[in-house]
Design a protein around this motif. Structure first.
Motif, mmCIF file in Angstrom:
data_model
loop_
_atom_site.group_PDB
_atom_site.id
_atom_site.type_symbol
_atom_site.label_atom_id
_atom_site.label_comp_id
_atom_site.label_asym_id
_atom_site.label_seq_id
_atom_site.Cartn_x
_atom_site.Cartn_y
_atom_site.Cartn_z
ATOM 1 N N ALA A 19 0.840 -1.206 0.000
ATOM 2 C CA ALA A 19 0.000 0.000 0.000
ATOM 3 C C ALA A 19 0.872 1.252 0.000
ATOM 4 O O ALA A 19 0.586 2.224 -0.707
ATOM 5 C CB ALA A 19 -0.938 -0.007 1.206
ATOM 6 N N ALA A 20 1.978 1.202 0.775
ATOM 7 C CA ALA A 20 2.886 2.359 0.801
ATOM 8 C C ALA A 20 3.482 2.579 -0.590
ATOM 9 O O ALA A 20 3.585 3.715 -1.058
ATOM 10 C CB ALA A 20 3.996 2.128 1.833
ATOM 11 N N GLY A 21 3.851 1.472 -1.265
ATOM 12 C CA GLY A 21 4.404 1.583 -2.611
ATOM 13 C C GLY A 21 3.395 2.163 -3.586
ATOM 14 O O GLY A 21 3.727 3.020 -4.416
ATOM 15 N N THR A 22 2.144 1.711 -3.485
ATOM 16 C CA THR A 22 1.080 2.233 -4.348
ATOM 17 C C THR A 22 0.882 3.722 -4.107
ATOM 18 O O THR A 22 0.813 4.509 -5.054
ATOM 19 C CB THR A 22 -0.241 1.473 -4.079
ATOM 20 O OG1 THR A 22 -0.093 0.127 -4.544
ATOM 21 C CG2 THR A 22 -1.405 2.117 -4.812
ATOM 22 N N LEU A 172 0.760 -2.758 -4.284
ATOM 23 C CA LEU A 172 -0.244 -3.676 -3.734
ATOM 24 C C LEU A 172 -0.437 -4.949 -4.570
ATOM 25 O O LEU A 172 -0.452 -6.055 -4.019
ATOM 26 C CB LEU A 172 -1.585 -2.952 -3.630
ATOM 27 C CG LEU A 172 -1.879 -2.311 -2.279
ATOM 28 C CD1 LEU A 172 -3.121 -1.440 -2.369
ATOM 29 C CD2 LEU A 172 -2.088 -3.400 -1.219
ATOM 30 N N LEU A 173 -0.586 -4.784 -5.883
ATOM 31 C CA LEU A 173 -0.850 -5.962 -6.708
ATOM 32 C C LEU A 173 0.349 -6.906 -6.717
ATOM 33 O O LEU A 173 0.196 -8.130 -6.646
ATOM 34 C CB LEU A 173 -1.203 -5.526 -8.135
ATOM 35 C CG LEU A 173 -1.567 -6.651 -9.099
ATOM 36 C CD1 LEU A 173 -2.716 -7.487 -8.569
ATOM 37 C CD2 LEU A 173 -1.908 -6.099 -10.469
ATOM 38 N N VAL A 193 -6.767 -7.800 -2.403
ATOM 39 C CA VAL A 193 -6.181 -6.667 -3.136
ATOM 40 C C VAL A 193 -7.276 -5.848 -3.817
ATOM 41 O O VAL A 193 -7.277 -4.609 -3.764
ATOM 42 C CB VAL A 193 -5.139 -7.173 -4.163
ATOM 43 C CG1 VAL A 193 -4.735 -6.064 -5.129
ATOM 44 C CG2 VAL A 193 -3.909 -7.711 -3.446
ATOM 45 N N ALA A 194 -8.233 -6.548 -4.448
ATOM 46 C CA ALA A 194 -9.326 -5.839 -5.124
ATOM 47 C C ALA A 194 -10.123 -5.003 -4.122
ATOM 48 O O ALA A 194 -10.472 -3.848 -4.397
ATOM 49 C CB ALA A 194 -10.241 -6.839 -5.838
ATOM 50 N N VAL A 195 -10.385 -5.582 -2.945
ATOM 51 C CA VAL A 195 -11.161 -4.857 -1.934
ATOM 52 C C VAL A 195 -10.388 -3.627 -1.445
ATOM 53 O O VAL A 195 -10.957 -2.541 -1.283
ATOM 54 C CB VAL A 195 -11.520 -5.793 -0.749
ATOM 55 C CG1 VAL A 195 -12.082 -5.001 0.423
ATOM 56 C CG2 VAL A 195 -12.520 -6.850 -1.205
ATOM 57 N N ILE A 196 -9.076 -3.794 -1.244
ATOM 58 C CA ILE A 196 -8.276 -2.647 -0.786
ATOM 59 C C ILE A 196 -8.323 -1.516 -1.813
ATOM 60 O O ILE A 196 -8.523 -0.343 -1.463
ATOM 61 C CB ILE A 196 -6.809 -3.068 -0.516
ATOM 62 C CG1 ILE A 196 -6.757 -4.076 0.640
ATOM 63 C CG2 ILE A 196 -5.963 -1.846 -0.175
ATOM 64 C CD1 ILE A 196 -5.390 -4.704 0.845
#
Lengths: 219, 226
Positions: A19-22, A172-173, A193-196
């Motif tokens: 998430a941080a990377g995204t 994330l992916l 991942v889709a939900v996030i």
């Protein structure tokens, strides 16, 4: 088939890193893409042919090629011409930012063109130079009209950030892939991942609907 | 030292590239046809006054518009087959993902188009004895579709660009051909440049056609929806 999300929750750390990377690549591309887009949009708006033609070529090229091809070009092809390597983050940021700059340039140009010439005349009558009129009179009004379209661009940038996983940038992916292959739980990993992504993007999408409604009401 | 460009190894693989382009057009065409049909169905369900029809349609549209296409593709390719116990080829996974994804965008275009038709058209159709579906098919949709053409073409072009994602699950599209040729010839610069140019030519031509059609519609005084 029993759903087992425990194996995903065990990997919360990996998802947080993702998430941080995204968010990092999203922020980079949002700032670079939208500010470069303003420059290119002004070039497209300009009557000076030395600004107009390069800006048009840039916009046409980046709008008419797929962003994944652009990212792979920056990652695999560009380093051959350069004396140094390009990191996955740099390649993906270049591709997504330049692509977004081309799309947002047309938003800026349309927004600036939509402002009545009377505003320009008024600014000139007050003794403002072109740059002053643009900064103080035209852009603030145009920005309000452009806000829904720019918000949609931000949403697109967020979605495009997943393409960075194609060059193994940790987002994330990419972390979802890793979790799925280590725990043999693709259903839970990819669903999580889709939900996030949905949780991140849904408020942004609702905000863009709100801006569109408000603009329609005001105009 | 300046780099020595050499396009010969890439051009020697022209048949590969042609096959990749054909596959790109195949997946684009399949997803486009399915997406339009499914999009119309979703739009009609969403416009329905019955909430058990309109809510699920709205949910599908929102989910597919709000999540990244690459995440959807991975879900359909890696997760769904386990869930339902069937084998999915990359082509089928791509076709399903891009169809539903584009359908959720087409649905909003259809909805805007249908809603842009004046109430009087519905009233007139009813006055000459048409049922709801007859009025929709014979009176409303033919007029609405004309207004939707530019938005449709724009989405179709977006769809073609989105299909490049299918290369990540090893379907032999144009981008996948590029990956293969680049590894085989050790000429990534030339390969990716050529492939980017091929995409550019195809998509640019499609955009110009779309622009011409939009201009012609605008000149004939047709209003359009976006």
């Amino acid at each position: 088939m029993r759903w087992d999300f425990a194996s995903v929750f065990d990997n919360t750390d990996a998802l947080l890193v993702g998430a941080a990377g995204t968010l990092r690549i999203f922020a980079i591309c949002l700032v670079l893409g939208l500010s470069l887009g303003l420059l290119v949009g002004l070039g497209r708006y300009s009557r000076n042919r030395w600004l107009h033609i390069p800006a048009t070529v840039f916009v046409e090229f980046f709008r008419n090629t797929p962003v994944l091809v652009q990212i792979l070009w920056f990652y695999f092809a560009l380093p051959i011409l350069l004396p140094f390597q390009i990191s996955p983050l740099a390649a993906a940021s270049l591709g997504i930012s330049l692509n977004s700059a081309a799309f947002s340039a047309e938003i800026y140009r349309g927004g600036i063109q939509s402002i009545e010439t009377g505003q320009w005349d008024g600014a000139r009558a007050l003794g403002m130079r072109w740059g002053q009129a643009m900064r103080r009179i035209i852009l603030p009004q145009a920005l309000k009209r452009m806000l829904p379209a720019l918000t949609n661009r931000a949403i697109e940038i967020f979605k495009m950030s997943t393409l960075a996983s194609a060059v193994a940038y940790v987002e994330l992916l990419q972390q979802g892939k890793l979790i799925a292959s280590l725990n043999y739980n693709p259903i839970e990993a990819y669903t999580a991942v889709a939900v996030i992504f949905f949780v991140f993007l849904w408020p942004l999408v609702q905000f863009s609907y709100f801006l569109e409604r408000r603009l329609r009401r005001d105009e | 030292m300046a780099y020595q460009w050499d396009f010969a190894p890439v051009l020697a693989n022209a048949p590969f590239l042609a096959e990749g382009l054909a596959n790109t057009l195949k997946i684009t065409g399949t997803a486009l046809v399915c997406g339009v049909v499914l999009g119309l169905a979703l739009a009609l369900l969403r416009l329905s006054p019955r909430c058990f029809l309109s809510w699920p349609a709205g949910f599908v549209i929102e989910v597919f518009r709000t999540t990244p296409p690459l995440v959807q593709l991975f879900w359909f390719f890696f997760a769904l087959p386990i869930l339902v116990g069937i084998e999915m080829t990359p082509f089928v996974a791509g076709a399903v993902t891009f169809s539903i994804q584009s359908a959720s965008f087409f649905a909003e275009v259809f909805r805007a188009g249908i809603q842009s038709i004046e109430r009087g058209q519905w009233d007139g159709a009813r006055a000459i004895g048409m049922r709801h579906d007859q009025a929709l098919r014979r009176i409303i949709l033919p007029q609405a579709v004309k207004r939707m053409i530019p938005a449709f073409m724009e989405r179709a072009i977006e769809l073609m660009k989105t299909t490049t994602l299918i290369a990540t699950i090893s379907y032999a599209d144009l981008l996948f051909a590029a990956n293969e040729i680049s590894q085989k010839t050790f000429r990534p610069l030339e390969t990716y440049t050529v492939v980017a140019l091929i995409y550019f030519v195809v998509i640019f031509l499609a955009s110009q056609v779309a622009r011409l059609v939009e201009l012609r519609l605008a000149r004939s005084g047709e209003s359009t929806v976006h």
